[in-house]
Design a protein around this motif. Sequence first.
Motif, short mmCIF file in Angstrom:
data_model
loop_
_atom_site.label_atom_id
_atom_site.label_comp_id
_atom_site.label_asym_id
_atom_site.label_seq_id
_atom_site.Cartn_x
_atom_site.Cartn_y
_atom_site.Cartn_z
N LYS A 1 -9.52 3.55 8.65
CA LYS A 1 -9.41 2.38 7.79
C LYS A 1 -10.59 2.28 6.82
O LYS A 1 -10.41 2.09 5.61
CB LYS A 1 -9.31 1.12 8.64
N LYS A 2 -11.80 2.40 7.32
CA LYS A 2 -12.98 2.31 6.46
C LYS A 2 -13.05 3.46 5.45
O LYS A 2 -13.37 3.24 4.28
CB LYS A 2 -14.25 2.23 7.30
N PRO A 3 -12.79 4.72 5.88
CA PRO A 3 -12.77 5.79 4.86
C PRO A 3 -11.71 5.59 3.78
O PRO A 3 -11.94 5.93 2.62
CB PRO A 3 -12.47 7.05 5.70
N VAL A 4 -10.56 5.02 4.15
CA VAL A 4 -9.52 4.77 3.15
C VAL A 4 -10.01 3.75 2.12
O VAL A 4 -9.82 3.92 0.91
CB VAL A 4 -8.23 4.28 3.83
N MET A 5 -10.64 2.68 2.58
CA MET A 5 -11.18 1.68 1.65
C MET A 5 -12.27 2.27 0.78
O MET A 5 -12.39 1.94 -0.41
CB MET A 5 -11.71 0.48 2.44
N ALA B 1 -0.71 -3.03 4.85
CA ALA B 1 -1.06 -2.08 5.89
C ALA B 1 -2.56 -2.03 6.14
O ALA B 1 -3.01 -1.98 7.29
CB ALA B 1 -0.54 -0.69 5.52
N VAL B 2 -3.34 -2.08 5.08
CA VAL B 2 -4.79 -2.00 5.23
C VAL B 2 -5.34 -3.26 5.91
O VAL B 2 -6.25 -3.18 6.75
CB VAL B 2 -5.46 -1.80 3.86
N ASP B 3 -4.79 -4.42 5.60
CA ASP B 3 -5.34 -5.66 6.14
C ASP B 3 -4.80 -5.98 7.53
O ASP B 3 -5.56 -6.48 8.38
CB ASP B 3 -5.00 -6.82 5.19
N ARG B 4 -3.55 -5.69 7.79
CA ARG B 4 -2.93 -6.15 9.04
C ARG B 4 -2.96 -5.11 10.17
O ARG B 4 -2.78 -5.47 11.33
CB ARG B 4 -1.48 -6.54 8.78
N PHE B 5 -3.19 -3.86 9.86
CA PHE B 5 -3.17 -2.82 10.88
C PHE B 5 -4.56 -2.24 11.06
O PHE B 5 -5.31 -2.06 10.09
CB PHE B 5 -2.18 -1.70 10.52
N ASP B 6 -4.91 -1.95 12.30
CA ASP B 6 -6.18 -1.31 12.64
C ASP B 6 -5.92 0.16 12.97
O ASP B 6 -5.15 0.47 13.88
CB ASP B 6 -6.83 -2.01 13.83
N PHE B 7 -6.56 1.03 12.22
CA PHE B 7 -6.42 2.47 12.47
C PHE B 7 -7.78 3.12 12.26
O PHE B 7 -8.69 2.54 11.65
CB PHE B 7 -5.36 3.09 11.57
N ARG B 8 -7.92 4.34 12.73
CA ARG B 8 -9.22 4.98 12.80
C ARG B 8 -9.82 5.23 11.42
O ARG B 8 -11.02 5.11 11.23
CB ARG B 8 -9.10 6.30 13.56
N ILE C 1 5.94 7.11 -15.39
CA ILE C 1 6.25 6.13 -14.34
C ILE C 1 5.48 6.44 -13.07
O ILE C 1 4.85 5.56 -12.46
CB ILE C 1 7.77 6.11 -14.07
N LEU C 2 5.50 7.70 -12.64
CA LEU C 2 4.78 8.09 -11.43
C LEU C 2 3.28 7.92 -11.60
O LEU C 2 2.58 7.50 -10.66
CB LEU C 2 5.12 9.53 -11.06
N LEU C 3 2.77 8.24 -12.79
CA LEU C 3 1.33 8.09 -13.01
C LEU C 3 0.92 6.63 -13.03
O LEU C 3 -0.13 6.27 -12.48
CB LEU C 3 0.95 8.77 -14.33
N TYR C 4 1.72 5.78 -13.63
CA TYR C 4 1.39 4.35 -13.65
C TYR C 4 1.43 3.75 -12.24
O TYR C 4 0.60 2.91 -11.89
CB TYR C 4 2.36 3.59 -14.56
N MET C 5 2.40 4.17 -11.45
CA MET C 5 2.51 3.62 -10.10
C MET C 5 1.42 4.15 -9.17
O MET C 5 0.95 3.44 -8.28
CB MET C 5 3.89 3.97 -9.51
N GLY C 6 1.02 5.40 -9.34
CA GLY C 6 0.11 6.02 -8.38
C GLY C 6 -1.36 5.89 -8.70
O GLY C 6 -2.20 6.30 -7.89
N THR C 7 -1.71 5.35 -9.85
CA THR C 7 -3.12 5.29 -10.23
C THR C 7 -3.64 3.86 -10.37
O THR C 7 -4.74 3.67 -10.89
CB THR C 7 -3.34 6.02 -11.58
N ASP C 8 -2.91 2.88 -9.91
CA ASP C 8 -3.33 1.49 -10.08
C ASP C 8 -3.94 0.99 -8.77
O ASP C 8 -3.27 0.37 -7.94
CB ASP C 8 -2.14 0.62 -10.50
N ILE C 9 -5.21 1.28 -8.57
CA ILE C 9 -5.91 0.82 -7.38
C ILE C 9 -6.26 -0.66 -7.49
O ILE C 9 -6.39 -1.36 -6.49
CB ILE C 9 -7.18 1.66 -7.15
N VAL D 1 -13.97 4.67 -4.55
CA VAL D 1 -14.33 5.86 -5.33
C VAL D 1 -13.31 6.11 -6.43
O VAL D 1 -13.65 6.48 -7.56
CB VAL D 1 -14.46 7.08 -4.41
N ALA D 2 -12.04 5.90 -6.12
CA ALA D 2 -10.98 6.13 -7.11
C ALA D 2 -11.11 5.20 -8.31
O ALA D 2 -10.79 5.58 -9.44
CB ALA D 2 -9.61 5.96 -6.47
N THR D 3 -11.58 3.97 -8.08
CA THR D 3 -11.75 3.05 -9.20
C THR D 3 -12.94 3.42 -10.07
O THR D 3 -13.00 3.02 -11.24
CB THR D 3 -11.95 1.62 -8.68
N LEU D 4 -13.89 4.17 -9.52
CA LEU D 4 -15.09 4.54 -10.27
C LEU D 4 -14.95 5.84 -11.04
O LEU D 4 -15.75 6.12 -11.93
CB LEU D 4 -16.29 4.65 -9.31
#
Length: 282
Positions: A111-115, A102-109, A150-158, A120-123
């Motif tokens: 997009k840059k803040p999401v990246m 979704a991030v690479d193939r779609f253009d949305f307003r 399970i939910l924590l492992y899936m939701g925190t792997d940036i 920030v989440a990785t830091l």
Amino acid sequence: MTPALTTRRRLPVGTALTYLSLLAATVVVLLPLAVVFLTSLKTSEEVSDGGALSLPGDWMNFRNYATAFTDGHMLAAFGNTAFILVFSVGGTVIIGSMTAYAVDRFDFRAKKPVMALFLVATLVPGVTTQVATFQVVNSFGLVDTRWAPILLYMGTDIVSVYVFLQFIRSIPRSLDEAARLDGANAFTIYRKIILPLLKPAIATVVIIKGITTYNDFYIPFLYMHSEDLGTISTSLFRFKGPFGAHWEAISAGAILVILPTLVVFLLLQRWIYNGFAQGATK
């Protein structure tokens, strides 16, 4: 003295240093494993009286393994770990690949803040947000269940998102355009074109995520309190008492934990090396 002779004399020194560094690295890796293996074959008296590298009196002393397997409930621990591992790794692959697509193939307003938020989440260290995370998980009634980790492992792997993103960027957009001309929608393109081409990235993510989940102690210990919900990491903690630890039983349990990963590595080492190599070149 000619340059050729100087080069010839320097080669043995470099070769010797290479072998010495490899030997030192081998000792650093294998010495703790040797200590654990020797301790697993000793009695409690031999552990307390002898040194770390002292030999056991009976090389066929497998009572510690029986104790670790029964008293540590290792069979149930392997089942809980496998359950968490399958859903965590599978969910990480699906969520990470879909997010990267979704991030690479779609253009949305946004997009840059999401990246930027991904970066920030990785830091941010995960330990600093555990109080708030625990309150959120507790509000959903998932504490002391296998679904909390399970939910924590899936939701925190940036990191998996970035791995998939690098691979997706190497896939030509012309494939998407050709599929759209044939009437395929975005999900069909992802399922039939993008996902099959992500096999090297999937292998890399499965290896990294699988090892991390298999070895993790903190999240299962924090969110699963019941003894019947113990994983292979927390089950070994049962041998740690208020007056000391049964290191012979803990060592035997550690060997039991190491064996599955060793067998998997020996069977899949070719795919493991290929996954890391291809992931590094993207």
